[in-house]
Design an enzyme around this catalytic site. Sequence first.
Site, mmCIF file in Angstrom:
data_model
loop_
_atom_site.group_PDB
_atom_site.id
_atom_site.type_symbol
_atom_site.label_atom_id
_atom_site.label_comp_id
_atom_site.label_asym_id
_atom_site.label_seq_id
_atom_site.Cartn_x
_atom_site.Cartn_y
_atom_site.Cartn_z
ATOM 1 N N SER A 1 0.824 -1.218 0.000
ATOM 2 C CA SER A 1 0.000 0.000 0.000
ATOM 3 C C SER A 1 0.853 1.261 0.000
ATOM 4 O O SER A 1 1.690 1.450 0.885
ATOM 5 C CB SER A 1 -0.874 0.057 1.268
ATOM 6 O OG SER A 1 -1.835 -0.942 1.239
ATOM 7 N N HIS B 1 -3.371 1.223 -4.714
ATOM 8 C CA HIS B 1 -2.795 0.075 -5.416
ATOM 9 C C HIS B 1 -3.124 0.180 -6.899
ATOM 10 O O HIS B 1 -4.250 -0.053 -7.307
ATOM 11 C CB HIS B 1 -3.392 -1.245 -4.907
ATOM 12 C CG HIS B 1 -2.857 -1.685 -3.591
ATOM 13 N ND1 HIS B 1 -1.831 -2.579 -3.454
ATOM 14 C CD2 HIS B 1 -3.222 -1.342 -2.343
ATOM 15 C CE1 HIS B 1 -1.586 -2.767 -2.176
ATOM 16 N NE2 HIS B 1 -2.418 -2.028 -1.472
ATOM 17 N N HIS C 1 -5.615 -8.843 -2.467
ATOM 18 C CA HIS C 1 -5.869 -9.199 -1.072
ATOM 19 C C HIS C 1 -7.081 -10.114 -1.002
ATOM 20 O O HIS C 1 -8.026 -9.963 -1.782
ATOM 21 C CB HIS C 1 -6.176 -7.945 -0.240
ATOM 22 C CG HIS C 1 -5.139 -6.882 -0.322
ATOM 23 N ND1 HIS C 1 -5.082 -5.977 -1.356
ATOM 24 C CD2 HIS C 1 -4.104 -6.586 0.509
ATOM 25 C CE1 HIS C 1 -4.057 -5.158 -1.160
ATOM 26 N NE2 HIS C 1 -3.445 -5.502 -0.040
ATOM 27 N N TYR D 1 -9.371 -9.963 1.160
ATOM 28 C CA TYR D 1 -10.584 -9.195 1.507
ATOM 29 C C TYR D 1 -11.263 -8.578 0.291
ATOM 30 O O TYR D 1 -12.408 -8.132 0.370
ATOM 31 C CB TYR D 1 -10.284 -8.119 2.568
ATOM 32 C CG TYR D 1 -9.314 -7.040 2.148
ATOM 33 C CD1 TYR D 1 -9.659 -6.061 1.227
ATOM 34 C CD2 TYR D 1 -8.036 -6.999 2.690
ATOM 35 C CE1 TYR D 1 -8.769 -5.076 0.833
ATOM 36 C CE2 TYR D 1 -7.132 -6.015 2.323
ATOM 37 C CZ TYR D 1 -7.506 -5.060 1.389
ATOM 38 O OH TYR D 1 -6.622 -4.100 1.010
ATOM 39 N N GLU D 2 -10.571 -8.535 -0.846
ATOM 40 C CA GLU D 2 -11.201 -8.010 -2.054
ATOM 41 C C GLU D 2 -12.204 -9.017 -2.644
ATOM 42 O O GLU D 2 -12.954 -8.674 -3.553
ATOM 43 C CB GLU D 2 -10.142 -7.670 -3.097
ATOM 44 C CG GLU D 2 -9.269 -6.491 -2.696
ATOM 45 C CD GLU D 2 -8.142 -6.244 -3.687
ATOM 46 O OE1 GLU D 2 -8.365 -5.578 -4.698
ATOM 47 O OE2 GLU D 2 -7.029 -6.753 -3.444
ATOM 48 N N ALA E 1 2.354 -2.350 4.245
ATOM 49 C CA ALA E 1 2.099 -1.392 5.318
ATOM 50 C C ALA E 1 1.470 -2.200 6.445
ATOM 51 O O ALA E 1 0.674 -3.105 6.187
ATOM 52 C CB ALA E 1 1.134 -0.326 4.831
ATOM 53 N N MET F 1 -2.762 -7.173 6.411
ATOM 54 C CA MET F 1 -3.784 -7.962 5.703
ATOM 55 C C MET F 1 -3.245 -8.596 4.414
ATOM 56 O O MET F 1 -4.015 -8.824 3.473
ATOM 57 C CB MET F 1 -4.979 -7.069 5.362
ATOM 58 C CG MET F 1 -5.572 -6.353 6.559
ATOM 59 S SD MET F 1 -6.871 -5.210 6.051
ATOM 60 C CE MET F 1 -7.125 -4.295 7.578
ATOM 61 N N SER F 2 -1.950 -8.846 4.367
ATOM 62 C CA SER F 2 -1.390 -9.341 3.094
ATOM 63 C C SER F 2 -0.165 -10.206 3.346
ATOM 64 O O SER F 2 0.045 -10.710 4.448
ATOM 65 C CB SER F 2 -1.001 -8.148 2.214
ATOM 66 O OG SER F 2 0.089 -7.450 2.798
ATOM 67 N N ASN G 1 1.070 2.867 11.501
ATOM 68 C CA ASN G 1 0.258 3.310 12.662
ATOM 69 C C ASN G 1 0.559 2.383 13.829
ATOM 70 O O ASN G 1 1.016 1.259 13.621
ATOM 71 C CB ASN G 1 -1.234 3.244 12.315
ATOM 72 C CG ASN G 1 -1.662 1.862 11.857
ATOM 73 O OD1 ASN G 1 -1.378 1.452 10.721
ATOM 74 N ND2 ASN G 1 -2.325 1.135 12.731
ATOM 75 N N HIS H 1 -7.392 4.165 6.422
ATOM 76 C CA HIS H 1 -6.546 3.886 5.245
ATOM 77 C C HIS H 1 -5.797 5.132 4.761
ATOM 78 O O HIS H 1 -4.685 5.028 4.251
ATOM 79 C CB HIS H 1 -7.428 3.295 4.132
ATOM 80 C CG HIS H 1 -6.655 2.738 2.979
ATOM 81 N ND1 HIS H 1 -5.678 1.751 3.126
ATOM 82 C CD2 HIS H 1 -6.686 3.009 1.650
ATOM 83 C CE1 HIS H 1 -5.165 1.469 1.943
ATOM 84 N NE2 HIS H 1 -5.752 2.210 1.030
#
Length: 286
Positions: free
Chosen positions: A36, A67, A89, A91-92, A119, A222-223, A246, A260
């Site tokens: 990201s 992306h 990902h 989640y997509e 990230a 998440m990746s 973060n 995000h």
Amino acid sequence: MAGEASRTTYEEYKETADWLLAQTSTRPQLAVICGSGLGGLTDLLSNRTEIPYEKIPRFPQSTVPGHEGKLVFGELSGKQCVFMKGRFHFYEGYPINKVTFPVRIFHLMGVKSLIVTNASGGLNEKFRVGDLMVIKDHINLPGFAGLNPLVGSNEERFGPRFPCMSDAYDQKYRQLASDSALELGYQDFFREGVYCMLTGPSYETVAECHMLKVLGADAVGMSTVPEVIIARHSGIRVFGISLITNQVVTDYSSQTKVNHQTVLRVAQERAQALQTLVAKVVEKME
Ligand code: HPA
């Protein structure tokens, strides 16, 4: 069986790899997956050929802001490379073997080393926003619930049924990164740690963050993990680096909320340093 229906055959992977090899004279030894806000890594390449994902047979499309979707072939420090500007990902909504599809294509194109960037949220209390964390190991949390990209019948031409993961993140590459960070004067924001994958797309609750810390994770995202498993299955050596965008929230009274936009902003702020570090590591790779 679930997952088998969407299975890609060896011949189908091969067709895509051969199609790509016909589009470029580059014969990549090294692949880089840009996380990201880290697509600027492709600026490192000379003699570039860009191929948008939508043109590539069977390639999924990227749907996340920050992306872009293209493969960029080119040269870096005398090495022929392919960069993924935009990753996929779970989640997509892709089946897990679509998320990892490009890594098998890279293997069939001759890639021997993979650099994964992402990230992530910092769990380790010593970490600061903007730190670069070399990935020492991972926790495949979705794997605990059966979500592993190798589930289904095994294709021996890619690798063994039960691949080893205790050496997932190449020790030699980690050493090169730590030497490079020292040379570049990056010690203040250079870390090493354990990356834990969750599927997302919701960020973690306070209780989940407490749990992840107890499990021994230093960063959460998440990746990355599915791609690394598929790379190691085919014997590709892996170097992983996570940008801490973060600090996760572990206190119920905190007013901080992750989003995000913050992730992308911090990624952009540290992108140059990450890029310089990656370039130095590539230079040192034999
Ligand atoms: N959690 C999960 N994924 C992330 C985070 C986070 O805090 N930051 C960037 N990616």
